[in-house]
Enzyme design. Structure first.
Site, PDB file in Angstrom:
ATOM      1  N   GLY A  36      14.521  -7.902  33.888  1.00  0.00           N
ATOM      2  CA  GLY A  36      15.693  -7.159  34.344  1.00  0.00           C
ATOM      3  C   GLY A  36      16.761  -7.085  33.263  1.00  0.00           C
ATOM      4  O   GLY A  36      16.450  -6.932  32.080  1.00  0.00           O
ATOM      5  N   GLY A  37      18.009  -7.223  33.666  1.00  0.00           N
ATOM      6  CA  GLY A  37      19.127  -7.131  32.719  1.00  0.00           C
ATOM      7  C   GLY A  37      19.039  -8.179  31.629  1.00  0.00           C
ATOM      8  O   GLY A  37      19.396  -7.934  30.470  1.00  0.00           O
ATOM      9  N   ASP A  64     -10.090   2.156   7.718  1.00  0.00           N
ATOM     10  CA  ASP A  64     -11.188   1.727   8.583  1.00  0.00           C
ATOM     11  C   ASP A  64     -11.232   0.206   8.685  1.00  0.00           C
ATOM     12  O   ASP A  64     -11.532  -0.358   9.729  1.00  0.00           O
ATOM     13  CB  ASP A  64     -12.531   2.224   8.035  1.00  0.00           C
ATOM     14  CG  ASP A  64     -12.785   3.692   8.395  1.00  0.00           C
ATOM     15  OD1 ASP A  64     -12.017   4.244   9.210  1.00  0.00           O
ATOM     16  OD2 ASP A  64     -13.746   4.270   7.855  1.00  0.00           O
ATOM     17  N   PHE A  81       0.859  -1.179   0.000  1.00  0.00           N
ATOM     18  CA  PHE A  81       0.000   0.000   0.000  1.00  0.00           C
ATOM     19  C   PHE A  81       0.896   1.229   0.000  1.00  0.00           C
ATOM     20  O   PHE A  81       1.657   1.440   0.944  1.00  0.00           O
ATOM     21  CB  PHE A  81      -0.864  -0.059   1.263  1.00  0.00           C
ATOM     22  CG  PHE A  81      -1.828   1.064   1.448  1.00  0.00           C
ATOM     23  CD1 PHE A  81      -3.079   1.032   0.847  1.00  0.00           C
ATOM     24  CD2 PHE A  81      -1.504   2.142   2.261  1.00  0.00           C
ATOM     25  CE1 PHE A  81      -3.991   2.061   1.045  1.00  0.00           C
ATOM     26  CE2 PHE A  81      -2.415   3.175   2.467  1.00  0.00           C
ATOM     27  CZ  PHE A  81      -3.664   3.131   1.854  1.00  0.00           C
ATOM     28  N   GLN A  84       5.408  -9.051  45.431  1.00  0.00           N
ATOM     29  CA  GLN A  84       4.158  -8.413  45.030  1.00  0.00           C
ATOM     30  C   GLN A  84       4.367  -7.414  43.880  1.00  0.00           C
ATOM     31  O   GLN A  84       3.507  -7.264  43.013  1.00  0.00           O
ATOM     32  CB  GLN A  84       3.528  -7.711  46.224  1.00  0.00           C
ATOM     33  CG  GLN A  84       2.061  -7.457  46.024  1.00  0.00           C
ATOM     34  CD  GLN A  84       1.427  -6.871  47.264  1.00  0.00           C
ATOM     35  OE1 GLN A  84       1.892  -5.866  47.809  1.00  0.00           O
ATOM     36  NE2 GLN A  84       0.366  -7.492  47.725  1.00  0.00           N
ATOM     37  N   GLU A 115       0.010   3.178  10.032  1.00  0.00           N
ATOM     38  CA  GLU A 115      -1.444   3.190   9.755  1.00  0.00           C
ATOM     39  C   GLU A 115      -2.157   4.278  10.549  1.00  0.00           C
ATOM     40  O   GLU A 115      -3.279   4.092  11.022  1.00  0.00           O
ATOM     41  CB  GLU A 115      -2.061   1.804   9.974  1.00  0.00           C
ATOM     42  CG  GLU A 115      -1.592   0.855   8.889  1.00  0.00           C
ATOM     43  CD  GLU A 115      -2.536  -0.304   8.637  1.00  0.00           C
ATOM     44  OE1 GLU A 115      -2.001  -1.388   8.461  1.00  0.00           O
ATOM     45  OE2 GLU A 115      -3.760  -0.118   8.584  1.00  0.00           O
ATOM     46  N   THR A 132      -0.756   7.536  13.210  1.00  0.00           N
ATOM     47  CA  THR A 132      -0.170   7.519  14.562  1.00  0.00           C
ATOM     48  C   THR A 132      -1.293   7.454  15.590  1.00  0.00           C
ATOM     49  O   THR A 132      -2.460   7.753  15.278  1.00  0.00           O
ATOM     50  CB  THR A 132       0.653   8.797  14.817  1.00  0.00           C
ATOM     51  OG1 THR A 132      -0.237   9.915  14.782  1.00  0.00           O
ATOM     52  CG2 THR A 132       1.761   8.955  13.778  1.00  0.00           C
ATOM     53  N   ARG A 169      12.978 -17.460  37.786  1.00  0.00           N
ATOM     54  CA  ARG A 169      14.090 -16.644  38.265  1.00  0.00           C
ATOM     55  C   ARG A 169      14.034 -16.503  39.788  1.00  0.00           C
ATOM     56  O   ARG A 169      13.013 -16.081  40.340  1.00  0.00           O
ATOM     57  CB  ARG A 169      14.007 -15.262  37.612  1.00  0.00           C
ATOM     58  CG  ARG A 169      14.991 -14.249  38.141  1.00  0.00           C
ATOM     59  CD  ARG A 169      16.402 -14.602  37.761  1.00  0.00           C
ATOM     60  NE  ARG A 169      17.322 -13.510  38.085  1.00  0.00           N
ATOM     61  CZ  ARG A 169      18.637 -13.637  38.002  1.00  0.00           C
ATOM     62  NH1 ARG A 169      19.185 -14.780  37.615  1.00  0.00           N
ATOM     63  NH2 ARG A 169      19.414 -12.614  38.296  1.00  0.00           N
ATOM     64  N   ALA A 187       4.341  13.935   3.278  1.00  0.00           N
ATOM     65  CA  ALA A 187       2.959  13.580   3.581  1.00  0.00           C
ATOM     66  C   ALA A 187       2.898  12.324   4.440  1.00  0.00           C
ATOM     67  O   ALA A 187       3.017  11.216   3.940  1.00  0.00           O
ATOM     68  CB  ALA A 187       2.172  13.367   2.288  1.00  0.00           C
TER      69      ALA A 187
HETATM   70  C1  FAD Z   1       8.018   0.871   9.525  1.00  0.00           C
HETATM   71  C2  FAD Z   1       7.027   1.718   8.812  1.00  0.00           C
HETATM   72  C3  FAD Z   1       6.217   1.139   7.838  1.00  0.00           C
HETATM   73  C4  FAD Z   1       5.310   1.923   7.133  1.00  0.00           C
HETATM   74  N1  FAD Z   1       4.554   1.343   6.141  1.00  0.00           N
HETATM   75  C5  FAD Z   1       3.789   2.147   5.356  1.00  0.00           C
HETATM   76  C6  FAD Z   1       3.100   1.607   4.228  1.00  0.00           C
HETATM   77  O1  FAD Z   1       3.154   0.413   3.963  1.00  0.00           O
HETATM   78  N2  FAD Z   1       2.394   2.442   3.429  1.00  0.00           N
HETATM   79  C7  FAD Z   1       2.321   3.766   3.691  1.00  0.00           C
HETATM   80  O2  FAD Z   1       1.683   4.478   2.933  1.00  0.00           O
HETATM   81  N3  FAD Z   1       2.935   4.315   4.775  1.00  0.00           N
HETATM   82  C8  FAD Z   1       3.668   3.527   5.608  1.00  0.00           C
HETATM   83  N4  FAD Z   1       4.315   4.068   6.693  1.00  0.00           N
HETATM   84  C9  FAD Z   1       4.152   5.469   6.988  1.00  0.00           C
HETATM   85  C10 FAD Z   1       3.315   5.748   8.258  1.00  0.00           C
HETATM   86  O3  FAD Z   1       1.981   5.479   8.039  1.00  0.00           O
HETATM   87  C11 FAD Z   1       3.594   7.183   8.684  1.00  0.00           C
HETATM   88  O4  FAD Z   1       4.885   7.197   9.225  1.00  0.00           O
HETATM   89  C12 FAD Z   1       2.597   7.704   9.685  1.00  0.00           C
HETATM   90  O5  FAD Z   1       1.351   7.881   9.107  1.00  0.00           O
HETATM   91  C13 FAD Z   1       3.057   9.004  10.335  1.00  0.00           C
HETATM   92  O6  FAD Z   1       3.532   9.923   9.420  1.00  0.00           O
HETATM   93  P1  FAD Z   1       4.949  10.648   9.652  1.00  0.00           P
HETATM   94  O7  FAD Z   1       5.887   9.581   9.984  1.00  0.00           O
HETATM   95  O8  FAD Z   1       5.237  11.485   8.500  1.00  0.00           O
HETATM   96  O9  FAD Z   1       4.764  11.518  10.955  1.00  0.00           O
HETATM   97  P2  FAD Z   1       4.195  13.019  11.033  1.00  0.00           P
HETATM   98  O10 FAD Z   1       2.897  13.088  10.358  1.00  0.00           O
HETATM   99  O11 FAD Z   1       5.249  13.947  10.615  1.00  0.00           O
HETATM  100  O12 FAD Z   1       3.961  13.140  12.596  1.00  0.00           O
HETATM  101  C14 FAD Z   1       4.978  13.464  13.527  1.00  0.00           C
HETATM  102  C15 FAD Z   1       4.347  13.556  14.896  1.00  0.00           C
HETATM  103  O13 FAD Z   1       3.371  14.583  14.905  1.00  0.00           O
HETATM  104  C16 FAD Z   1       2.130  14.069  15.299  1.00  0.00           C
HETATM  105  N5  FAD Z   1       1.072  14.739  14.544  1.00  0.00           N
HETATM  106  C17 FAD Z   1       1.018  14.997  13.226  1.00  0.00           C
HETATM  107  N6  FAD Z   1      -0.120  15.614  12.919  1.00  0.00           N
HETATM  108  C18 FAD Z   1      -0.823  15.726  14.039  1.00  0.00           C
HETATM  109  C19 FAD Z   1      -2.078  16.281  14.381  1.00  0.00           C
HETATM  110  N7  FAD Z   1      -2.876  16.814  13.452  1.00  0.00           N
HETATM  111  N8  FAD Z   1      -2.495  16.207  15.654  1.00  0.00           N
HETATM  112  C20 FAD Z   1      -1.717  15.651  16.597  1.00  0.00           C
HETATM  113  N9  FAD Z   1      -0.516  15.124  16.352  1.00  0.00           N
HETATM  114  C21 FAD Z   1      -0.070  15.173  15.085  1.00  0.00           C
HETATM  115  C22 FAD Z   1       2.187  12.608  14.960  1.00  0.00           C
HETATM  116  O14 FAD Z   1       1.280  11.848  15.743  1.00  0.00           O
HETATM  117  C23 FAD Z   1       3.617  12.286  15.292  1.00  0.00           C
HETATM  118  O15 FAD Z   1       3.754  12.065  16.672  1.00  0.00           O
HETATM  119  C24 FAD Z   1       5.200   3.302   7.427  1.00  0.00           C
HETATM  120  C25 FAD Z   1       5.991   3.862   8.423  1.00  0.00           C
HETATM  121  C26 FAD Z   1       6.905   3.094   9.098  1.00  0.00           C
HETATM  122  C27 FAD Z   1       7.747   3.748  10.143  1.00  0.00           C
END
Ligand code: FAD
Lengths: 264, 390
Positions: B339-340, B239, B122, B278, B363, B365, B267, B129
């Site tokens: 632990g370690g 979704d 995908f 606890q 997918e 954040t 351990r 972006a």
């Molecule tokens: C290992 C890996 C695999 C991936 N695989 C795919 C894939 O198969 N296909 C694909 O299309 N993408 C993929 N991605 C991309 C992934 O979906 C994006 O990294 C993710 O959507 C976040 O975008 P960004 O990293 O640019 O962070 P940014 O959008 O730059 O965000 C940076 C920080 O700001 C916060 N933030 C941004 N906007 C807002 C807001 N409006 N409100 C509050 N907080 C905000 C974010 O939560 C984050 O903490 C992958 C990423 C990784 C790391």
């Protein structure tokens, strides 16, 4: 191409005990499993199915619950199964077993290949494959680690493990093979096959279906009888040392010295 | 806990668990260390019919839904979410075709994906972006019977390994939210190549790579749905797919819990197994409770989604948000319980903790999930006649 696989349900020997008083297997509470070597036989047949579209049929001689082993084979992808089960089959030695299996193979003809595991882990005789080949008047190759069809499926190139390496043989089909682990790791069931395996009809053939007389099968048809089963006497004393590495090393040296082991 | 699975659902779980136990656990550390793509395991998953669980039988699938897929993903994730992500990402790539593709596209691609003969991916994210999908720059320009794509996607799971890519590109820059469209691009299409493969903190067995389009020409019937539907397709895909990320979190948390409890029983310190303290008991109790809560949430939401309700973005976001946070928490605590030893590569929990972090990022954040949930709450309560303040 039609491949017949012969399998056996055995007690899970990891958990088997022999009753020291009666010298018989304690079967109570012991789970039954498909003989592990037979899983390689199933795998070998399924590889042929994958590569040539061979039809595969699995058979076993055993009590009604041996059906479980057949269903497991179906869940791995084997097409059909037949259970050979009859009260008169009970107590069969390897010869009577081979006799029964051989008749079943005849009934399943045309058959191009018969695959067995190298041996069953309960009896460890490794006789049934070769005996069946004798009865069917077919060539037999044991301890097969690799097989390839040749000449438009007329023959096979076989690698047979030996103590020192392996032999390369060519055999005309039909033939009987017993296979070992190197043939390939048994696969994991497929979802579709697993669903089918629960529902598929498994015919049961008794002595009459195979055209066998009571004196040809089971205990009556056997040349040998098990007179006694016993566990070998325990082999000397065993001691587990404990403590720190230094303490255990010291104690070990002391024991070796006190037993007059040369060098200590 | 009995979740009243059908016999077939139980079989799916058993098969996936067997693959996890016998095939994934023995190799997960090495694949992680060497950043090696899990092709062998993908073949096993294909042979076991797990790739098409959510795809209709008509297109070569099993005809189940999101829930069936979650069951498999969870069991795989219990052993390694790097490998399970590779598996799940093929589904993410398939969803745009499944949800909006023409009958021809479905007939062409879904059977290949369902059988596991080909992996899908995908392609949405670009350097500019991430959370803000509208920032994409990749373009698709119509040229007679073709579209011509230009631009670069980054961090695409299964990039370079997959054969089938669902890619989002701008078709009309003037139309804003209605200006993007989804396309199927095949590995080997002229002008389609792969850029750098990332080195990562976790899920290192999965491939994360750039997709580079340089005058990439594809037949015009590779358009998914209609022009301008791109962003809608992206949102509808998420979704459907987000509960799957939740299932990864549940599996990962369970995997870490399994190790933590077993270890704590063995351990000994101060002359006693550490599970008798606890402080450790309470940690384990919280870990187990969170894990079960996450599972219940994912299962019930996945089942609900399979009844094809109308609006479910909020629930789908919850089914990703909570298990992802749970997995992070539980894996971190598992390291603490060991632990370690937990910090060393000798035990799997250090990898699990590294792996867990991705669940809060990809997918969408977890901040974005909270945004979605809060926006939906705002709308829901805005529509209500009743007041709760009085
Ligand atoms: C290992 C890996 C695999 C991936 N695989 C795919 C894939 O198969 N296909 C694909 O299309 N993408 C993929 N991605 C991309 C992934 O979906 C994006 O990294 C993710 O959507 C976040 O975008 P960004 O990293 O640019 O962070 P940014 O959008 O730059 O965000 C940076 C920080 O700001 C916060 N933030 C941004 N906007 C807002 C807001 N409006 N409100 C509050 N907080 C905000 C974010 O939560 C984050 O903490 C992958 C990423 C990784 C790391």
């Amino acid at each position: 191409m039609h491949v017949v696989i012969c399998i056996k349900q055995v007690p899970d020997t990891k958990n088997v005990r022999i009753d020291p008083k009666t010298n018989t297997l304690v079967r109570q509470g012991v789970e039954s499993i498909t003989n592990p070597f037979d899983l390689y036989a199933i795998e070998a047949a399924l590889q042929l199915k994958d590569s040539t579209g061979a039809k595969t049929t699995v058979i076993t001689m055993g009590p009604p619950q041996a059906e479980e082993a057949l269903r497991q084979a179906l869940s791995l992808g084997v097409d059909d199964a037949v259970l050979l089960s009859d009260r008169s089959f009970a107590g069969a030695d390897t010869w009577a077993t081979s006799r029964t299996l051989a008749e079943a193979v005849r009934k399943l003809e045309p058959v191009d290949l018969i695959v067995c595991g190298k041996q069953a882990i309960d009896g460890d005789t490794a006789q049934v494959g070769p005996e069946m080949a004798t009865l069917l008047n077919l060539p037999c190759i044991t301890y097969v680690r690799k097989l390839d069809l040749e000449n438009g499926n007329e023959s096979m190139r076989i690698e047979r493990a030996t103590d020192t390496g392996y032999e390369v043989l060519r055999v005309k089909l039909p033939a009987v093979l017993t296979v070992i682990r190197e043939i390939g790791e048994p696969r994991i069931p497929g979802l579709r096959h697993k669903i089918r395996s629960k529902k598929q009809e498994i015919p049961v053939w008794g002595a009459a279906d195979l055209g066998l007389e009571p004196e040809e099968v089971g205990l009556q048809g056997s040349f040998t009888q098990v007179v006694k089963v016993f566990s070998p006497p325990p082999r000397g004393e065993r001691r587990l040392l404990s403590g720190s590495v230094e303490e255990m090393a010291k104690e070990l040296v002391r024991i070796l010295k006190s037993n007059n082991v040369p060098g200590f | 806990m009995d979740y009243f699975l059908t016999e077939e659902q139980q079989m799916i779980k058993e098969i996936a668990a067997q693959i996890a136990r016998e095939r994934i656990r023995p190799v997960r550390a090495a694949l992680d260390e060497n950043e090696e793509f899990p092709w062998e395991i993908m073949k096993v998953l294909a042979q076991s019919d797990l790739f098409g669980l959510y795809i209709p039988e008509k297109y070569g699938g099993f005809g189940g839904g999101i829930f069936e897929n979650c069951l498999a993903v969870e069991e795989l994730g219990r052993a390694c979410i790097g490998i399970a992500t590779t598996f799940a990402a093929s589904g993410l790539g398939a969803y745009p075709i499944l949800l909006y593709g023409s009958e021809e596209l479905k007939m062409k691609y879904l059977p290949q994906i369902a059988s596991g003969k080909k992996l899908a991916a995908f392609g949405l994210t670009e350097s500019g972006a991430g959370s803000d999908v509208s920032g994409i720059r990749t373009t698709a320009v119509k040229d007679g019977d073709y579209y011509v794509l230009n631009g670069t996607k980054q961090w695409i799971t299964n990039g370079g390994e997959a054969e089938i890519y669902s890619v989002l590109a701008i078709t009309d820059p003037k139309r804003g939210a209605r200006g993007a469209s989804f396309f199927v691009v095949e590995k080997g299409d002229p002008g389609f190549s792969f850029g750098k493969k990332e080195k990562k903190l976790g899920i290192r067995a999965s491939a994360t790579r750039e997709l580079v389009f340089t005058d990439c020409r594809i037949p015009k019937d590779r358009l998914i749905g209609r022009e301008g539907m791109g962003f809608i397709i992206a949102m509808k895909t998420f979704d459907k797919s987000r509960p799957g990320i939740g299932a990864l979190g549940v599996g990962l948390a369970q995997g870490a819990l399994d190790i933590a409890v077993e270890y704590a029983r063995q351990r000994k310190q101060f002359g006693k197994p550490i599970i008798s303290f606890q402080a450790i008991q309470h940690k384990l109790a919280d870990m187990a409770t969170l894990t079960e809560a996450a599972r219940s949430l994912v299962y019930s939401i996945a089942r609900y989604l399979d009844t094809e309700p109308k609006d479910f973005s909020k629930l789908s976001a919850m089914a990703k948000l909570f298990p992802a946070d749970v997995a992070m928490k539980v894996t971190t605590e598992a390291v603490q319980v060991l632990g370690g030893y937990g910090y060393m590569k000798d035990y799997p929990v250090e990898k699990m903790m590294r792996d867990a972090k991705i669940l809060q990022i990809y997918e969408g954040t977890n901040e974005i999930q909270r945004n979605i949930i809060a926006q939906e709450l705002n709308k829901e309560y805005g529509r209500m006649k009743e007041s709760f303040l009085g």
